[in-house]
Write an enzyme that holds these catalytic residues in place. Structure first.
Site, PDB file in Angstrom:
ATOM      1  N   LYS A 248     -29.896  25.925  61.758  1.00 59.16           N
ATOM      2  CA  LYS A 248     -28.815  26.482  60.945  1.00 59.16           C
ATOM      3  C   LYS A 248     -28.849  28.011  61.003  1.00 59.16           C
ATOM      4  O   LYS A 248     -29.871  28.637  60.694  1.00 59.16           O
ATOM      5  CB  LYS A 248     -28.947  26.017  59.491  1.00 59.16           C
ATOM      6  CG  LYS A 248     -29.045  24.505  59.353  1.00 59.16           C
ATOM      7  CD  LYS A 248     -27.882  23.772  60.017  1.00 59.16           C
ATOM      8  CE  LYS A 248     -28.180  22.284  60.166  1.00 59.16           C
ATOM      9  NZ  LYS A 248     -27.160  21.546  60.927  1.00 59.16           N
TER      10      LYS A 248
ATOM     11  N   LYS B 186     -19.364  12.692  61.998  1.00 55.97           N
ATOM     12  CA  LYS B 186     -20.093  12.235  60.809  1.00 55.97           C
ATOM     13  C   LYS B 186     -19.302  11.100  60.168  1.00 55.97           C
ATOM     14  O   LYS B 186     -18.166  11.279  59.716  1.00 55.97           O
ATOM     15  CB  LYS B 186     -20.276  13.387  59.822  1.00 55.97           C
ATOM     16  CG  LYS B 186     -21.190  14.486  60.380  1.00 55.97           C
ATOM     17  CD  LYS B 186     -22.319  14.814  59.421  1.00 55.97           C
ATOM     18  CE  LYS B 186     -23.386  15.677  60.056  1.00 55.97           C
ATOM     19  NZ  LYS B 186     -22.998  17.082  60.242  1.00 55.97           N
TER      20      LYS B 186
HETATM   21 MG    MG Z   1     -23.150  20.599  61.577  1.00 56.54          MG
END
Ligand code: MG
Length: 369
Positions: free
Chosen positions: A165, A265
């Protein structure tokens, strides 16, 4: 066959370590999980799970799932669970949008359909391939050595794919990316996930500064319009994650060449029924795919692993095992587990895992015909 009863459980799933998303702007240490049991008049029971990745990641939160199911319960009861497109339409008519609230119901219907057909979800979804799927770690944002330390702990578990991240201070982002790439092993892949945190200017500066490294960046801007603009002024390959919600989003990305990777997702797009269409759209356009849950227990990981294992290897970039970040297990010893960095399903009918109900506590809602 008819759905005769919906039982809803809420459970907190504590994380092993606090998690910082994108440059430390979002911190959380517990996930709010919803588990759904669907019962039928033929005695087949299916399980679904909806666990948002905190309530700041995308427009989804645990109480919203429970409220959505309460609103949709009447439309779901009495449906034939194997008529997956009919169940989908009934939910969409009764509650437009709120896709993440529908995903656990869709998941439980697929579980029932698979058990009734004596086929795994992967076989129901087009065919189980033998090869398991590489798990991508989720590396919390921080100083370069802190992030490398997290990657090392996942290396020790066999992981070869990592989602690091980034986002926030762009000079630090360039330093983070260069440091992690310098220390990346030859057989490893690192995806750099900005989680929407860059402006167009910031994305352009970072992505052009590391263009020599051949990396892929995920969700560099807030919206698809931002990503389209960033695509114009950069050459680094892009994965779209948060902005890939509907089939129309996928069609735009594919047609306009906004990204080279789908971060698919299942909960965000509304379940397997909708996710499989996005899979097919990606395959038709030379777009590679990560298939993941938004978060959750071994049930959510197993659902993602089932869909992932239908994607041809040339297109399959990885999945995720959120379970490795949690301290509680609702189905010990069952479902997909990390084995040398991969999740593999083996053809057990249906989803292939159900939770121990005793670990879920008392139901918080119960709807019946
Ligand atoms: Mg992502």
């Amino acid at each position: 066959m008819k759905i005769t009863r919906i039982t809803v459980y809420q459970k907190d799933l504590p994380q092993r370590d606090p998690y910082w998303l994108s440059g430390g702007r979002l911190r959380f240490d517990v996930l709010d999980a919803t588990f759904v049991k669907l019962e039928t008049d033929l005695g087949i029971t299916g399980w679904g799970e909806g666990t948002p990745w905190g309530h700041t990641y995308v427009p989804a939160h645990g109480p919203g799932i429970r409220a959505g199911i309460e609103t949709m319960a009447k439309a779901i009861l009495g449906q034939e669970p194997r008529a997956l497109d009919h169940v989908e339409r009934a939910m969409d008519l009764c509650l437009p949008g709120h896709l993440y609230a529908k995903a656990p119901i869709d998941m439980a219907c697929w579980d029932i359909a698979g058990q009734a057909a004596n086929l795994s979800l992967a076989d129901m979804l087009g065919g189980l391939s033998e090869e398991g799927t590489w798990i991508a770690s989720s590396v919390s944002s921080g100083e370069p050595d802190y992030m490398l330390g997290i990657i090392q702990t996942y290396r020790d578990l066999g992981y070869k794919v990592h989602s690091a991240k980034v986002g926030g201070d762009i000079d630090r982002d360039i330093a983070r990316i260069r440091h992690l790439e310098r220390n990346r092993l030859p057989d490893e892949r690192i995806l750099y996930d900005a989680n929407r945190s860059w402006t167009r200017r910031e994305a352009s500066i970072v992505m052009n500064a590391v263009a020599d490294l051949g990396i892929t960046v995920e969700q560099p801007g807030e919206t698809l319009d931002d990503i389209a603009a960033i695509r114009e002024i950069t050459t680094t390959p892009i994965s779209v994650d948060e902005s890939l919600v509907t089939l129309q989003d996928g069609a735009r990305i594919a047609r306009d060449g906004l990204a080279e990777v789908f971060g698919l997702k299942i909960n965000r797009v509304g379940g397997l029924t909708k996710a499989r269409r996005l899979r097919d759209l990606a395959l038709a356009h030379g777009i590679q795919i990560y298939v993941m849950a938004t978060g959750g227990s071994v049930l959510a990981d197993t659902e993602a692993a089932q869909l992932a294992q239908t994607v041809p290897l040339a297109f399959r970039l990885g999945t995720w095992a959120c379970q490795d970040m949690l301290t509680e297990d609702v189905a010990p010893g069952r479902g997909v587990r990390n084995t040398n960095g991969k999740l593999t399903v083996y053809g057990t009918p249906g989803l292939g895992v159900a939770p121990d109900e005793g670990r879920l506590g008392e139901p918080i809602a119960d709807y019946r015909i």
